[in-house]
Design an enzyme around this catalytic site. Structure first.
Site, mmCIF file in Angstrom:
data_model
loop_
_atom_site.group_PDB
_atom_site.id
_atom_site.type_symbol
_atom_site.label_atom_id
_atom_site.label_comp_id
_atom_site.label_asym_id
_atom_site.label_seq_id
_atom_site.Cartn_x
_atom_site.Cartn_y
_atom_site.Cartn_z
ATOM 1 N N ASP A 234 8.650 -5.386 -13.333
ATOM 2 C CA ASP A 234 7.922 -4.688 -12.274
ATOM 3 C C ASP A 234 7.872 -3.212 -12.645
ATOM 4 O OD1 ASP A 234 6.989 -3.424 -9.971
ATOM 5 O OD2 ASP A 234 8.040 -4.804 -8.628
ATOM 6 N N SER B 42 6.677 -4.500 -1.627
ATOM 7 C CA SER B 42 6.276 -3.162 -2.050
ATOM 8 C C SER B 42 6.363 -2.217 -0.849
ATOM 9 C CB SER B 42 4.882 -3.208 -2.673
ATOM 10 O OG SER B 42 4.593 -2.048 -3.413
ATOM 11 N N TRP B 43 5.270 -1.549 -0.466
ATOM 12 C CA TRP B 43 5.318 -0.737 0.751
ATOM 13 C C TRP B 43 5.667 -1.597 1.961
ATOM 14 C CZ3 TRP B 43 5.880 3.806 2.921
ATOM 15 C CH2 TRP B 43 5.501 3.973 4.258
ATOM 16 N N HIS C 256 4.850 -7.249 -10.545
ATOM 17 C CA HIS C 256 4.911 -6.710 -9.187
ATOM 18 C C HIS C 256 4.195 -7.588 -8.157
ATOM 19 C CE1 HIS C 256 5.394 -3.585 -6.173
ATOM 20 N NE2 HIS C 256 4.102 -3.616 -5.907
ATOM 21 N N GLY D 292 0.827 -1.194 0.000
ATOM 22 C CA GLY D 292 0.000 0.000 0.000
ATOM 23 C C GLY D 292 0.872 1.260 0.000
#
Length: 306
Positions: A255, A109-110, A283, A42
């Site tokens: 990605d 990711s986040w 991703h 996120g």
């Protein structure tokens, strides 16, 4: 190597962490197994049962939780009292509440961003890390996502749609969406925002219209964090450089959310890291090549920890 089957949780509970926030936390797997905490993306993505499937439930004590304002945590989509230092304190509150001395950290990711910030702040509590889709949250990484000079050049139609549906006003696209996501049309702007990210992640997009509460959560929290450069006080590469914690890095060559140079940059400052490129990988952690690489990374680290 196949993903492990879905399993029921051993327990679910809400953990008060202050300022009116309550975190949704769940445990599954072997209560006596190797503890692993999973950090979702996120910001605002929330966890899902699929995130447990990278861990052998006979060998791992699997902890999932929704970060402040995300998923089943309360209040939903809240950005009040919600910055990186709060998320780090929340991780420590969970670890202490569950009486865990040290744990493996798994994030993408986040979730990888948060994991690296946690590594910089609390390395003594980490046994090993598996990081996917590295996002360093530098100015250049945000420019790639939210200016015309980056991914917009690869996906011009989707970028045009993001611009056309943007809230009125002045300032950057990121700032305008942040402001719009606080108002009456927030759900509509959330759908446009999330469709752009889905395009970059090579995932299906939704028709124009009102977004779900989950989309609002993602869009509101991402704009809140990213307009402040993730609330990161010290560049993550500098803060983590030289760490001896074993780290497996998994990154797809295709990605488009997190350009691969970020994974190489991280690998170069972590002497005990392994960089696993996934040819053709995107991703998402559910991309078949990415999922296979994550399973193998977890298995390699498991052999070191037992």
């Amino acid at each position: 190597m196949a993903l492990f089957p879905y399993l029921d949780t051993n327990r679910q509970f809400y953990l008060p962490v202050g300022e009116g926030h309550q975190l949704y936390v769940e445990e599954s797997g072997n209560p006596q197994g190797i503890p692993v905490v999973v950090l979702h993306g996120g910001p605002g993505g929330g966890c899902s049962p699929a995130m447990r499937r990278f861990f052998d439930p006979q060998k791992f004590r699997i902890i999932l939780f929704d970060q402040r304002g995300s998923g089943q945590s309360r209040p939903l989509a809240s950005i009040e009292h919600n910055i990186l230092s709060h998320l780090l304190a929340d991780l420590e509150k969970i670890r202490q509440t569950l009486d865990i001395q040290r744990w493996m950290v798994f994030g993408g990711s986040w979730g990888a961003t948060l994991a690296l910030a946690y590594l910089a702040a609390f390395p003594q509590y980490i046994t090993a890390m598996v990081l996917r889709g590295i996002f360093l949250c530098r100015e250049r990484d945000l420019d790639w996502l939210y200016t015309s000079k980056g991914a917009a050049r690869l996906f011009p139609e989707a970028w045009h749609a993001l611009e056309q549906q943007a809230p009125p006003g002045t300032g950057s696209l990121l700032e305008r969406y942040y402001q719009g996501l606080q108002g009456a049309e927030a759900h509509r702007y959330a759908r446009a925002w999330c469709n752009w990210e889905s395009t970059l992640a090579l995932m299906p997009t939704q028709s124009q219209g009102l977004g779900s509460d989950d989309e609002l959560c993602m869009a509101r929290q991402e704009t809140h964090y990213f307009r402040a450069d993730g609330f990161i006080e010290r560049p993550l590469l500098d803060a983590c450089a030289g760490s001896q914690v074993p780290v497996e890095i998994v990154h797809g060559r295709r990605d488009f959310v997190c350009p691969p140079e970020q994974a190489l940059a991280l690998h170069q400052v972590l002497p005990n890291s392994v960089l696993n490129w996934v040819e053709g990988g995107g991703h998402s952690s559910m991309d078949p090549g990415i999922a296979e690489a994550l399973l193998m990374s977890v298995e390699r680290l498991l052999r070191e920890l037992v």
